[in-house]
Structures are given as structure tokens and as C-alpha cells.
Design an enzyme around this catalytic site. Sequence first.
Site, mmCIF file in Angstrom:
data_model
loop_
_atom_site.group_PDB
_atom_site.id
_atom_site.type_symbol
_atom_site.label_atom_id
_atom_site.label_comp_id
_atom_site.label_asym_id
_atom_site.label_seq_id
_atom_site.Cartn_x
_atom_site.Cartn_y
_atom_site.Cartn_z
ATOM 1 N N LYS A 114 -3.677 26.005 11.368
ATOM 2 C CA LYS A 114 -3.066 25.329 12.331
ATOM 3 C C LYS A 114 -2.797 26.099 13.647
ATOM 4 C CE LYS A 114 1.603 26.600 11.429
ATOM 5 N NZ LYS A 114 3.336 26.130 11.202
ATOM 6 N N LYS A 167 1.919 30.237 17.187
ATOM 7 C CA LYS A 167 1.995 31.062 18.395
ATOM 8 C C LYS A 167 1.968 32.546 17.715
ATOM 9 C CE LYS A 167 6.662 29.665 18.225
ATOM 10 N NZ LYS A 167 7.093 28.102 18.359
ATOM 11 N N LYS A 178 4.270 33.448 5.159
ATOM 12 C CA LYS A 178 5.027 34.554 5.921
ATOM 13 C C LYS A 178 5.338 35.824 5.195
ATOM 14 C CE LYS A 178 7.387 31.348 9.339
ATOM 15 N NZ LYS A 178 8.715 30.836 9.728
HETATM 16 P P1 TYM Z 1 8.829 25.553 14.162
HETATM 17 O O1 TYM Z 1 9.475 26.038 15.230
HETATM 18 O O2 TYM Z 1 7.723 26.187 13.326
HETATM 19 O O3 TYM Z 1 7.858 24.186 14.918
HETATM 20 C C1 TYM Z 1 8.502 23.051 15.426
HETATM 21 C C2 TYM Z 1 7.972 21.843 15.392
HETATM 22 O O4 TYM Z 1 6.482 21.977 15.666
HETATM 23 C C3 TYM Z 1 5.714 21.383 14.736
HETATM 24 N N1 TYM Z 1 4.301 22.181 14.810
HETATM 25 C C4 TYM Z 1 3.589 21.659 14.634
HETATM 26 N N2 TYM Z 1 2.764 20.408 14.951
HETATM 27 C C5 TYM Z 1 1.646 20.204 14.833
HETATM 28 N N3 TYM Z 1 0.737 21.134 14.896
HETATM 29 C C6 TYM Z 1 0.849 22.364 14.952
HETATM 30 N N4 TYM Z 1 -0.045 23.294 15.061
HETATM 31 C C7 TYM Z 1 2.204 22.791 14.776
HETATM 32 N N5 TYM Z 1 3.081 23.766 15.066
HETATM 33 C C8 TYM Z 1 4.345 23.693 14.835
HETATM 34 C C9 TYM Z 1 6.511 21.690 13.259
HETATM 35 O O5 TYM Z 1 5.906 20.716 12.383
HETATM 36 C C10 TYM Z 1 7.964 21.572 14.002
HETATM 37 O O6 TYM Z 1 8.291 20.137 13.723
HETATM 38 N N6 TYM Z 1 11.279 24.833 10.084
HETATM 39 C C11 TYM Z 1 11.219 24.254 11.277
HETATM 40 C C12 TYM Z 1 12.515 24.262 12.248
HETATM 41 C C13 TYM Z 1 13.616 23.684 11.743
HETATM 42 C C14 TYM Z 1 13.855 22.262 11.560
HETATM 43 C C15 TYM Z 1 15.055 22.348 10.999
HETATM 44 C C16 TYM Z 1 13.112 21.367 11.635
HETATM 45 C C17 TYM Z 1 14.858 24.320 11.392
HETATM 46 N N7 TYM Z 1 15.863 23.514 10.698
HETATM 47 C C18 TYM Z 1 15.700 20.848 10.692
HETATM 48 C C19 TYM Z 1 13.393 19.998 11.332
HETATM 49 C C20 TYM Z 1 14.715 19.977 10.746
HETATM 50 C C21 TYM Z 1 9.991 24.950 11.868
HETATM 51 O O7 TYM Z 1 9.372 25.755 11.406
HETATM 52 O O8 TYM Z 1 9.979 24.710 13.141
#
Ligand code: TYM
Length: 332
Positions: free
Chosen positions: A197, A200, A114
Site C-alpha cells: 500500500k 508515507k 510496525k
Molecule cells: P492512518 O492515519 O494510517 O490512515 C488514515 C486513513 O487513510 C486510509 N489509508 C489508505 N486508504 C487507501 N489506500 C492507502 N494506501 C491508504 N493509506 C491510508 C486508512 O485506511 C485510514 O482510513 N488507525 C487509523 C486511525 C484511527 C482511526 C480511529 C480510524 C485512529 N482511531 C478510529 C477510524 C476510527 C489509521 O491508522 O489511520
Amino acid sequence: MEKKKVIFSGMQPSGSLTLGNYLGALKNWVNLQGQYESYYCVVDMHAITVPKEPKHLRKNTLEVLANYIAAGLDPEQVTLFIQSHVPAHAELSWILNCFSYYGELSRMTQFKDKSRKQDSNAITAGLFTYPVLMAADILLYQADLVPVGEDQRQHLEITRDIAQRFNNRFSETFTVPEPFISKDVAKVMSLQDPNSKMSKSDSNENAYILLMDKPEKIKRKFKRSVTDSIGVVNYTDDQPGIKNLINIYSKITNKKPEEIVTDYEGKGYAKLKEDVAEVVIAELEPIQEKIDYLLKNKDYLEKIYIAGAQKAEAAAHKTLRKVKRKVGFIPR
Ligand code: TYM
């Protein structure tokens, strides 16, 4: 009665959710419903670690909550809330910042990715300590399991390290959580570059499917998806584009990848792409209708997030009180 295990997870309201968010995480959350004490959060505090227009953040936060419910999470069975409504997240995050090291945070691949995409003068301290806030989210609820996609594995490892470090220093305080990453679709890949991956934040709109994409758009994006010149449907790492399509198909229909390969013997990629688009459209249609309905009923959403924050706050407070006492803060 045996105490139910605790689950915590969250998604950033950094835009509309993608098929990756849905198949990698949200769909699994729905399947786990009922068996655990579950907390699902919209992590708006994480979303502002990169520049964010306030009106977009407000809109996306409600949208993600609506997506959770529309995908099948039942607010009667799970706690749904917005991160910034429970100040204990910020408080614990500060304390844990003081038990996290510059070196380990510098090694986080998501931070490196990032920050590479930003002007170096615009990389915030919040982006750097993002994983510590995530650790606070999880540890506040004494979560046993954290269902996420593969890309979050490293963040869960640092969460475990921070929890263990704190426990060793001050005696048992936090449950050390386990990642809960489904093997089948841990990572949905980009439709334009199947080695990275689906995200968005991709500059090419054809790389991702949004949960709100209309059927025509979904068909077009799958039709244009990048595959290979081999021309035979196989489930192998040598054909990552086809493998990704099969994974998507398999996760939605519960058909095994091998069965899908057999079904497409002698058929071309075009047919596979059409069929994958069709199952995705059929899966998303009822969800889209429900999202539309929920977003027109903001009063209902408000009731859900207010009740959710109250429940979450009660659980979070127990942990925070304990932590403050252990580090030596005088109770008021
Ligand atoms: P975020 O918002 O980037 O993604 C949310 C969830 O979606 C999954 N994900 C994917 N899984 C498979 N293939 C993909 N292409 C893909 N893109 C996204 C992510 O693995 C995630 O599970 N840091 C976390 C948010 C967060 C969180 C937490 C998660 C904040 N606090 C505590 C668990 C526990 C995140 O970036 O989510």
C-alpha cells in the site's frame, strides 16, 4: 424525526497526508457529509505510539486539521477535533484495555508490521494497545459506521469484538460499529511496488504522492511509477501497477475502469501516466491553495478545534459515565 446514524473516523498526524489517505478515506468522508452525525478526529495520541518529534507533531496535527477542511469537510456540518483534547478517549481506552486480550492484540497485522520496522527494545506498550485506543475512539460516540481504507479492517473487527464482549458482560452499552470501506479505492498502492500500500512511511519518496506535492513532483512520480512489460492497458490483477493507476484515475473522474481501458486502447503507458498525473494535479490544486490559506489563519483553526472538542466531549461523556457505572466505579 429519525435519529441520524453516527460516523466516526480519524487520521494520524504522522506526517503529511498521502493520496492514499485522501482517496481511501478523506474524499469519502466529504461525500458522506450531511447525511450523518459525523465526528472526525486528528488522532495525535495514536501518533506518539512510535517516536515523534514534538514540534513535528504540533505542526502535523494542525496540518491534518487543515487538510480535512481544505478537502471539503465543513465544520458547520461535522465535528472536527483533536483526540488529546478529549480525555475521555484515554479513560475509556484504559477500561477497554482490561477487556482486551494479549492474544488478540498479538495477531494484529499492523502491530506486527510496525514492530518489525523498529528495534525490538523500542516497541512500546502504546503501539501494542493501539487498536484498543482506536476502539475507544469509535465506541465513545456510539458510531454506527466507520469509513476507513481496507488496511483498517482488522482494527474494526477487534473493535466489534471488544464492544460485543463488553455488552455481553454488562448488558447493552456500545453500538457495535460496521466498517464502511468503499469498494472502488479501498487501497491505493505504492507507485514503486504496486503490491504494497501507498504509505508515507515508505523510505522511497517516489512511492507516494503527498497532498502537498507540487505539480512537477506529481508528474515526475507518476512518470517513474512501476508498471510491467505487457504494454497494453488492462484492468487486471496481473498488471497491478496499471490497475492502481486506473483506480486512481477512476476515483477522481468517476469514470468506470472499463471505460478508461477502452479510452486507452492502442495508447501506451506513458500517455496513461501523464493523464493520471494531470487529473491528480487538477484535483489537488484547489485543496493545496486552501491548505496554505488555512495554515496562515491559525486563529480560525483554533476556533474550529476548540468548538469541536466541546461538542465531542459532551457526546463522549455520556458513554463514559455509563461505562464507569457498569464496571463498578463509584461516581464522584
Ligand atoms: P492512518 O492515519 O494510517 O490512515 C488514515 C486513513 O487513510 C486510509 N489509508 C489508505 N486508504 C487507501 N489506500 C492507502 N494506501 C491508504 N493509506 C491510508 C486508512 O485506511 C485510514 O482510513 N488507525 C487509523 C486511525 C484511527 C482511526 C480511529 C480510524 C485512529 N482511531 C478510529 C477510524 C476510527 C489509521 O491508522 O489511520
